[in-house]
Motif scaffolding. Structure first.
Motif, PDB file in Angstrom:
ATOM      1  N   LEU A 154       1.066  -1.326   0.064  1.00 27.30           N
ATOM      2  CA  LEU A 154      -0.536  -0.267  -0.142  1.00 27.30           C
ATOM      3  C   LEU A 154       0.865   1.598   0.038  1.00 27.30           C
ATOM      4  O   LEU A 154       0.235   2.013  -0.547  1.00 27.30           O
ATOM      5  N   ALA A 155       1.801   1.012  -0.197  1.00 29.21           N
ATOM      6  CA  ALA A 155       3.004   2.365   0.438  1.00 29.21           C
ATOM      7  C   ALA A 155       2.236   2.367  -1.650  1.00 29.21           C
ATOM      8  O   ALA A 155       2.977   2.344  -2.725  1.00 29.21           O
ATOM      9  N   ASP A 156       2.811   4.359  -1.315  1.00 27.70           N
ATOM     10  CA  ASP A 156       2.894   5.007  -2.668  1.00 27.70           C
ATOM     11  C   ASP A 156       4.103   4.430  -3.635  1.00 27.70           C
ATOM     12  O   ASP A 156       3.956   5.134  -4.685  1.00 27.70           O
ATOM     13  N   ALA A 157       5.125   4.983  -3.030  1.00 33.67           N
ATOM     14  CA  ALA A 157       6.765   4.549  -2.977  1.00 33.67           C
ATOM     15  C   ALA A 157       7.753   3.882  -2.344  1.00 33.67           C
ATOM     16  O   ALA A 157       7.264   4.454  -1.513  1.00 33.67           O
ATOM     17  N   ILE A 158       8.327   3.615  -3.411  1.00 31.44           N
ATOM     18  CA  ILE A 158       9.071   2.762  -2.345  1.00 31.44           C
ATOM     19  C   ILE A 158      10.894   3.130  -3.264  1.00 31.44           C
ATOM     20  O   ILE A 158      11.131   3.010  -3.949  1.00 31.44           O
ATOM     21  N   TYR A 159      11.133   3.856  -2.537  1.00 34.45           N
ATOM     22  CA  TYR A 159      13.200   4.495  -3.222  1.00 34.45           C
ATOM     23  C   TYR A 159      13.721   3.212  -2.570  1.00 34.45           C
ATOM     24  O   TYR A 159      13.689   2.913  -0.796  1.00 34.45           O
ATOM     25  N   VAL A 160      14.494   2.501  -3.234  1.00 35.97           N
ATOM     26  CA  VAL A 160      15.916   1.709  -3.187  1.00 35.97           C
ATOM     27  C   VAL A 160      17.138   1.967  -3.460  1.00 35.97           C
ATOM     28  O   VAL A 160      17.138   2.877  -4.334  1.00 35.97           O
ATOM     29  N   PRO A 161      17.908   1.826  -2.694  1.00 33.90           N
ATOM     30  CA  PRO A 161      19.351   2.369  -3.311  1.00 33.90           C
ATOM     31  C   PRO A 161      20.169   1.753  -4.269  1.00 33.90           C
ATOM     32  O   PRO A 161      21.105   2.582  -4.355  1.00 33.90           O
ATOM     33  N   THR A 162      19.880   0.363  -4.711  1.00 34.24           N
ATOM     34  CA  THR A 162      20.755  -0.210  -5.792  1.00 34.24           C
ATOM     35  C   THR A 162      19.908  -1.286  -6.179  1.00 34.24           C
ATOM     36  O   THR A 162      18.435  -1.387  -6.217  1.00 34.24           O
ATOM     37  N   GLU A 172       8.256  -9.495  -3.252  1.00 33.84           N
ATOM     38  CA  GLU A 172       8.224  -9.145  -1.565  1.00 33.84           C
ATOM     39  C   GLU A 172       6.914  -8.296  -1.996  1.00 33.84           C
ATOM     40  O   GLU A 172       6.732  -7.279  -1.785  1.00 33.84           O
ATOM     41  N   ARG A 173       5.973  -9.113  -0.916  1.00 31.32           N
ATOM     42  CA  ARG A 173       4.625  -8.568  -0.841  1.00 31.32           C
ATOM     43  C   ARG A 173       3.993  -7.969  -1.761  1.00 31.32           C
ATOM     44  O   ARG A 173       3.274  -7.427  -1.509  1.00 31.32           O
ATOM     45  N   GLY A 174       3.919  -8.406  -2.781  1.00 29.60           N
ATOM     46  CA  GLY A 174       2.895  -7.683  -3.677  1.00 29.60           C
ATOM     47  C   GLY A 174       3.369  -6.388  -4.209  1.00 29.60           C
ATOM     48  O   GLY A 174       2.754  -5.671  -4.681  1.00 29.60           O
ATOM     49  N   VAL A 175       4.552  -5.769  -4.168  1.00 30.57           N
ATOM     50  CA  VAL A 175       4.937  -4.247  -4.644  1.00 30.57           C
ATOM     51  C   VAL A 175       5.127  -4.272  -6.088  1.00 30.57           C
ATOM     52  O   VAL A 175       5.421  -5.109  -6.942  1.00 30.57           O
ATOM     53  N   THR A 176       4.755  -3.692  -6.647  1.00 34.12           N
ATOM     54  CA  THR A 176       5.078  -3.535  -7.948  1.00 34.12           C
ATOM     55  C   THR A 176       5.934  -2.595  -8.652  1.00 34.12           C
ATOM     56  O   THR A 176       6.534  -1.253  -8.270  1.00 34.12           O
ATOM     57  N   SER A 177       6.274  -3.138 -10.133  1.00 31.28           N
ATOM     58  CA  SER A 177       7.046  -1.994 -10.902  1.00 31.28           C
ATOM     59  C   SER A 177       6.883  -0.653 -10.269  1.00 31.28           C
ATOM     60  O   SER A 177       8.285   0.589 -10.365  1.00 31.28           O
ATOM     61  N   ASP A 178       5.366  -0.270 -10.350  1.00 31.52           N
ATOM     62  CA  ASP A 178       5.195   1.187 -10.642  1.00 31.52           C
ATOM     63  C   ASP A 178       5.582   2.602  -9.387  1.00 31.52           C
ATOM     64  O   ASP A 178       5.595   2.881  -8.821  1.00 31.52           O
ATOM     65  N   GLN A 179       5.564   1.350  -7.925  1.00 31.31           N
ATOM     66  CA  GLN A 179       5.828   1.948  -6.645  1.00 31.31           C
ATOM     67  C   GLN A 179       7.699   2.066  -6.760  1.00 31.31           C
ATOM     68  O   GLN A 179       7.717   2.885  -5.457  1.00 31.31           O
ATOM     69  N   LEU A 180       7.904   1.606  -7.473  1.00 28.67           N
ATOM     70  CA  LEU A 180       9.320   1.306  -7.025  1.00 28.67           C
ATOM     71  C   LEU A 180       9.847   2.446  -8.114  1.00 28.67           C
ATOM     72  O   LEU A 180       9.727   2.560  -8.637  1.00 28.67           O
ATOM     73  N   ARG A 181      11.462   2.844  -6.819  1.00 26.73           N
ATOM     74  CA  ARG A 181      12.912   3.853  -7.331  1.00 26.73           C
ATOM     75  C   ARG A 181      13.921   3.801  -6.493  1.00 26.73           C
ATOM     76  O   ARG A 181      14.040   3.656  -6.042  1.00 26.73           O
ATOM     77  N   THR A 182      14.609   3.444  -7.974  1.00 26.71           N
ATOM     78  CA  THR A 182      15.563   3.129  -7.135  1.00 26.71           C
ATOM     79  C   THR A 182      16.289   4.834  -7.618  1.00 26.71           C
ATOM     80  O   THR A 182      17.121   5.200  -8.948  1.00 26.71           O
TER      81      THR A 182
END
Length: 191
Positions: A154-162, A172-182
Motif C-alpha cells: 500500500l506504499a505510494d512509492a518505495i525508494y531503494v538504493p540499488t 516481496e509482498r506484492g510490490v509493483t514496479s510502478d511503486q519502486l524507484r532506484t
C-alpha cells in the motif's frame, strides 16, 4: 518516521530533512518522529533499547530478524504492534495532518498505513480509496538484503538504493514496479 534502532535510520531521516529544507526553503515544516519512542508509548517506547540489546547479542538479533521474515510470525508481530500503537499513531497523524509521510524504518510501514486507514472517510472516495490520505513513501536504508517489512503493497512509492534491491522488492509482498524507484541512499551534505 523512524526509530533509533541502529542501521542509520536517524541519519537517513536527518539527511532527508536537510534535503527538504534545501529544496523547499521556508515553504514547509518537517518533523522527524521515532514512532515507538515518541508516539507509541509503553510498552513499545522501550523497543529501541530492546533492539540495541539484541544487537549486542548476535544470536538473539538473528532470531529476531529472521523470525520477522516468516509470514505468520511477521503477521503476529505486526498485529501486536498495531494493538499497542494504532490509536496513538492515528491520533498523532490526525493532529499533525501531514501532506507527505516518509518512512525510513521497516517496522513502521504496516503501523502507519493501518493508522491512515483509520483516518480515511467512510466510505472512501470510489475513484481512489487513498485519495484523501497523504502520500506514504518508504526510503529503504539497507544496501544489500532488505527485510521483507520494508516493502508494503500500500506504499505510494518505495525508494531503494540499488538495482539489486529493486529486483528483490518485486518478489516481496506484492510490490509493483510502478511503486519502486532506484535512487541511492540519503546522505548528509559533505559525506
Amino acid at each position: 518516521l523512524m526509530s533509533d534502532t541502529g542501521g542509520g535510520h536517524r541519519a537517513s531521516a536527518e539527511a532527508l530533512l536537510a534535503a527538504f529544507d534545501e529544496l523547499l526553503p521556508g515553504g514547509h515544516e518537517t518533523t522527524i518522529v521515532d514512532v515507538f519512542f515518541d508516539v507509541a508509548g509503553p510498552p513499545l517506547a522501550s523497543f529501541p533499547r530492546f533492539y540495541g540489546f539484541c544487537q549486542r547479542h548476535p544470536l538473539l538479533w538473528k532470531l529476531f530478524f529472521e523470525s520477522g521474515k516468516l509470514g505468520p510470525l511477521r503477521g503476529a508481530a505486526e498485529a501486536a504492534m498495531r494493538l499497542f500503537t494504532w490509536r496513538a499513531l492515528e491520533d498523532y497523524l490526525a493532529a499533525k495532518t501531514p501532506d507527505l509521510i516518509v518512512s525510513v524504518h521497516p517496522m513502521v510501514q504496516d503501523l502507519t498505513l493501518a493508522a491512515l486507514r483509520g483516518l480515511e472517510p467512510s466510505p472512501p472516495p470510489a475513484s481512489d480509496p487513498r485519495k484523501c490520505l497523504p502520500p506514504f513513501m518508504v526510503v529503504v536504508t539497507d544496501l544489500g538484503g532488505a527485510h521483507p517489512m520494508w516493502f508494503h503493497p500500500l506504499a505510494d512509492a518505495i525508494y531503494v538504493p540499488t538495482e539489486t534491491l529493486h529486483d528483490l522488492a518485486l518478489t516481496e509482498r506484492g510490490v509493483t514496479s510502478d511503486q519502486l524507484r532506484t535512487f541511492g541512499l540519503p546522505l548528509r551534505q559533505g559525506f
